[in-house]
Scaffold this motif. Sequence first.
Motif, short mmCIF file in Angstrom:
data_model
loop_
_atom_site.label_atom_id
_atom_site.label_comp_id
_atom_site.label_asym_id
_atom_site.label_seq_id
_atom_site.Cartn_x
_atom_site.Cartn_y
_atom_site.Cartn_z
N LEU A 93 31.68 29.73 26.66
CA LEU A 93 32.44 29.88 27.90
C LEU A 93 32.67 31.34 28.26
CD1 LEU A 93 35.08 27.06 27.24
CD2 LEU A 93 33.01 26.91 28.65
N THR A 94 33.02 32.16 27.27
CA THR A 94 33.22 33.58 27.57
C THR A 94 31.91 34.26 27.93
OG1 THR A 94 33.04 34.23 25.22
CG2 THR A 94 35.26 33.75 26.07
N GLY A 95 30.78 33.67 27.47
CA GLY A 95 29.47 34.19 27.84
C GLY A 95 28.97 33.67 29.16
N GLN A 96 29.83 32.93 29.87
CA GLN A 96 29.53 32.41 31.22
C GLN A 96 28.29 31.51 31.22
OE1 GLN A 96 29.45 36.03 33.61
NE2 GLN A 96 31.64 35.87 33.97
N ALA A 97 28.15 30.72 30.16
CA ALA A 97 27.07 29.74 30.06
C ALA A 97 27.67 28.35 30.24
CB ALA A 97 26.35 29.88 28.73
N HIS A 98 26.82 27.33 30.15
CA HIS A 98 27.31 25.96 30.30
C HIS A 98 27.49 25.32 28.94
CE1 HIS A 98 28.09 22.05 32.01
NE2 HIS A 98 27.20 21.53 31.18
N LEU A 99 28.67 24.76 28.72
CA LEU A 99 29.00 24.06 27.47
C LEU A 99 28.93 22.56 27.71
CD1 LEU A 99 30.04 24.15 24.53
CD2 LEU A 99 32.36 24.25 25.48
N HIS A 100 28.05 21.89 26.98
CA HIS A 100 27.93 20.43 27.11
C HIS A 100 28.98 19.71 26.27
CE1 HIS A 100 24.11 20.41 29.33
NE2 HIS A 100 23.75 21.43 28.56
N SER A 101 29.06 20.07 24.98
CA SER A 101 29.98 19.37 24.09
C SER A 101 30.01 20.05 22.73
CB SER A 101 29.55 17.91 23.91
OG SER A 101 28.27 17.84 23.28
N ALA A 102 30.95 19.61 21.92
CA ALA A 102 31.02 20.04 20.52
C ALA A 102 31.51 18.87 19.69
CB ALA A 102 31.95 21.24 20.34
N LYS A 103 30.99 18.76 18.47
CA LYS A 103 31.46 17.70 17.58
C LYS A 103 31.40 18.18 16.14
CE LYS A 103 26.98 15.35 17.04
NZ LYS A 103 26.26 14.06 17.20
N ILE A 104 32.16 17.52 15.28
CA ILE A 104 32.15 17.84 13.86
C ILE A 104 31.95 16.57 13.04
CG2 ILE A 104 33.64 19.87 14.10
CD1 ILE A 104 35.93 18.08 12.93
N VAL A 105 31.47 16.76 11.83
CA VAL A 105 31.41 15.71 10.82
C VAL A 105 32.69 15.79 10.02
CG1 VAL A 105 30.20 14.90 8.77
CG2 VAL A 105 28.90 15.81 10.70
N THR A 106 33.31 14.68 9.73
CA THR A 106 34.50 14.68 8.89
C THR A 106 34.19 13.99 7.58
OG1 THR A 106 35.31 12.63 9.90
CG2 THR A 106 36.10 14.71 10.85
N ASN A 116 33.93 26.48 32.94
CA ASN A 116 32.66 26.03 32.39
C ASN A 116 31.62 26.18 33.48
OD1 ASN A 116 30.75 25.01 30.65
ND2 ASN A 116 31.46 22.87 30.78
N THR A 117 30.70 27.09 33.33
CA THR A 117 29.67 27.33 34.34
C THR A 117 28.93 26.03 34.63
OG1 THR A 117 29.40 29.61 33.61
CG2 THR A 117 27.60 28.65 34.89
N PRO A 118 28.74 25.68 35.88
CA PRO A 118 28.04 24.42 36.19
C PRO A 118 26.67 24.36 35.57
CG PRO A 118 29.08 25.32 38.16
CD PRO A 118 29.20 26.38 37.09
N HIS A 119 26.30 23.14 35.17
CA HIS A 119 24.97 22.92 34.59
C HIS A 119 23.94 22.83 35.71
CE1 HIS A 119 21.76 21.58 32.09
NE2 HIS A 119 21.76 20.34 32.56
N CYS A 120 22.90 23.61 35.60
CA CYS A 120 21.84 23.61 36.61
C CYS A 120 20.64 22.87 36.06
CB CYS A 120 21.47 25.04 36.99
SG CYS A 120 20.12 25.13 38.18
N THR A 121 20.22 21.83 36.76
CA THR A 121 19.09 21.03 36.28
C THR A 121 17.77 21.48 36.90
OG1 THR A 121 19.51 19.40 38.03
CG2 THR A 121 20.52 19.01 35.88
N ALA A 122 17.82 22.44 37.81
CA ALA A 122 16.60 22.88 38.50
C ALA A 122 15.73 23.69 37.55
CB ALA A 122 16.94 23.70 39.71
#
Length: 204
Positions: free
Chosen positions: A63-76, A198-204
């Motif tokens: 986010l601070t890099g002005q990119a698009h973040l889809h998701s994050a997950k962890i294994v427990t 969150n920078t919008p995701h561009c699909t183009a």
Amino acid sequence: MTTTPAPATTWHHDTRVLDQPYPTRNHAPNAVGDDTDTRLNLDPTQLDYLRAIHEAGHAVTVLTGQAHLHSAKIVTGEATTQEGGVTYACHLADGHAYAIFSAAGERAVDRWLREAGLWTPERAVAVEEGAHGDRASFLAINPHVGFGDRAVDYLVVHDLADQALNTCWEAVLTVARALHRDQYLTGDAIAALAGLPNTPHCTA
């Protein structure tokens, strides 16, 4: 990535990951254990939170890099894969932003261990080893970066990540707490927690 090389640093070369030499800035010659989780020697709750800190470091610096973040997950619990979590992002086109993202996971964990009074050389080395996938992805497209053997020292990447984390550390902790609780967060949910767009995701 181009930047001024950091001063010469000592990398230790007595560690192997996936049967390949793996330089580490920390040194723990007497570390024991067959896997990273064992050598971290943390209780289950601490280990899960460590994974959340790692992914939160990656996610917030997307986010601070002005990119698009889809998701994050962890294994427990006991890890069943080589990775304790994953952050999905795209459009990290800026070289410095990608460097920061790449190292932010391991550097966030190192910082958290220190602040929590849990840091030991053995744990620090285990954290570095746990970041082997992050390092490999970065080095594959930045062959001029190395460990005392290239034009730019990987310590520069660590320093960039540390500086970035200084500016967003509270956001990293906030996201880590939520990720530890929920195990999976969308990029937009993380952005809301961090108070960052969150920078919008561009699909183009």
